[in-house]
Write an enzyme that holds these catalytic residues in place. Structure first.
Site, PDB file in Angstrom:
ATOM      1  N   SER A 145     -21.113 -43.411 -26.455  1.00 52.52           N
ATOM      2  CA  SER A 145     -20.233 -42.426 -27.085  1.00 52.52           C
ATOM      3  C   SER A 145     -18.858 -42.408 -26.435  1.00 52.52           C
ATOM      4  CB  SER A 145     -20.856 -41.028 -27.023  1.00 52.52           C
ATOM      5  OG  SER A 145     -20.939 -40.578 -25.680  1.00 52.52           O
ATOM      6  N   TYR A 158     -15.790 -49.723 -18.188  1.00 52.12           N
ATOM      7  CA  TYR A 158     -17.039 -49.594 -18.943  1.00 52.12           C
ATOM      8  C   TYR A 158     -16.741 -49.387 -20.427  1.00 52.12           C
ATOM      9  CZ  TYR A 158     -21.414 -47.446 -20.551  1.00 52.12           C
ATOM     10  OH  TYR A 158     -22.550 -47.139 -21.251  1.00 52.12           O
TER      11      TYR A 158
END
Length: 249
Positions: A145, A158
């Site tokens: 998300s 990331y």
């Protein structure tokens, strides 16, 4: 395990499934009838525990050692599963790592490693699985998300890798749709895992923003994956399914 056996006879690979979300996905697909091969890097005992749990519940599973950041190891693992079972019907690219830090402070070697696991490993596993996948095949990527809402600092590297996975999904849809293969991404929100434990520092920060009032569990992500792997999702391709308790709403 309660199961509709909707995946009876299917052959599935779940990468990085010796623990956490990956293990939950493997257990769910097996409960739904699939024969599941799980890959692991450095946790053989935990991988065998997952296999044992699946078999104890009446399912079928094997564990295959493969570092998701090593292309040759991934190729060997995927092709070995195909040789053993004759084909691959479902690929879940779950293996992933996180490297946190300010962009000026992340060591380049760490950046190369996260790219190798989270991006190159996904590409290689997909490339090899497609050599053994026919019409009705399912490819499901596990994203994050964070590509929709970067909830805290230090996660830029990331998030970059998970954004790449989203783009890969969209491109594959056009390549594979004519072959009857669907490709989708599941984006977990804050979910209890080794990478992001429900009692960790990040959890304390993000929990107030989760609309349903609780941290996610592996079974929440596994349920979404099971749907996308099923025949019921045959008209779903290119979707980015947020499973985040309303965190990004």
């Amino acid at each position: 395990m309660d199961s509709t056996r909707s995946l009876q006879g299917k052959i599935a690979i779940v990468t990085g499934a010796s623990r956490s979300i990956g293990a939950a996905i493997a257990r769910r697909l097996a409960a739904d009838g699939a024969t599941v091969a799980i890959t692991y890097h450095a946790s053989p005992a935990r991988a065998e525990e997952v296999v044992a749990a699946i078999e104890a519940a009446g399912g079928k599973a094997i564990a295959v050692q493969a570092d998701a950041g090593d292309p040759e190891a991934v190729r060997r693992a995927v092709n070995g599963v195909a040789e053993r079972f004759g084909r691959i019907d479902i690929l879940v690219n779950n293996a992933g790592i996180s490297v946190l830090g300010a962009p000026t402070e992340i060591a380049f070697a760490d950046f190369e490693r996260i790219l190798a696991v989270n991006v190159t490993g996904v590409f290689v596993a997909t490339q090899e699985a497609l050599r053994h996948m026919g019409a009705g095949g399912r490819i499901i990527h596990i994203g994050s998300s964070m590509v929709q809402y970067a909830a805290f600092p230090t996660a830029s590297a990331y998030t970059l890798t998970k954004g790449a996975v989203s783009g890969f999904t969209r491109g594959l849809v056009r390549d594979l749709g004519p072959k009857g293969i669907t490709v989708n991404t599941v984006h977990p929100g804050p979910t209890d895992s080794d990478m992001n434990p429900a009692d960790g520092a990040v959890a304390d920060f993000v929990r107030p923003g989760i609309a349903v009032g609780r941290y996610g569990e592996g079974r929440d992500i596994a349920a979404a994956v099971a749907f996308l792997a099923s025949e019921e999702a045959s008209f779903v391709s290119g979707a980015e399914l947020l499973v985040d308790g309303g965190f990004t709403a």
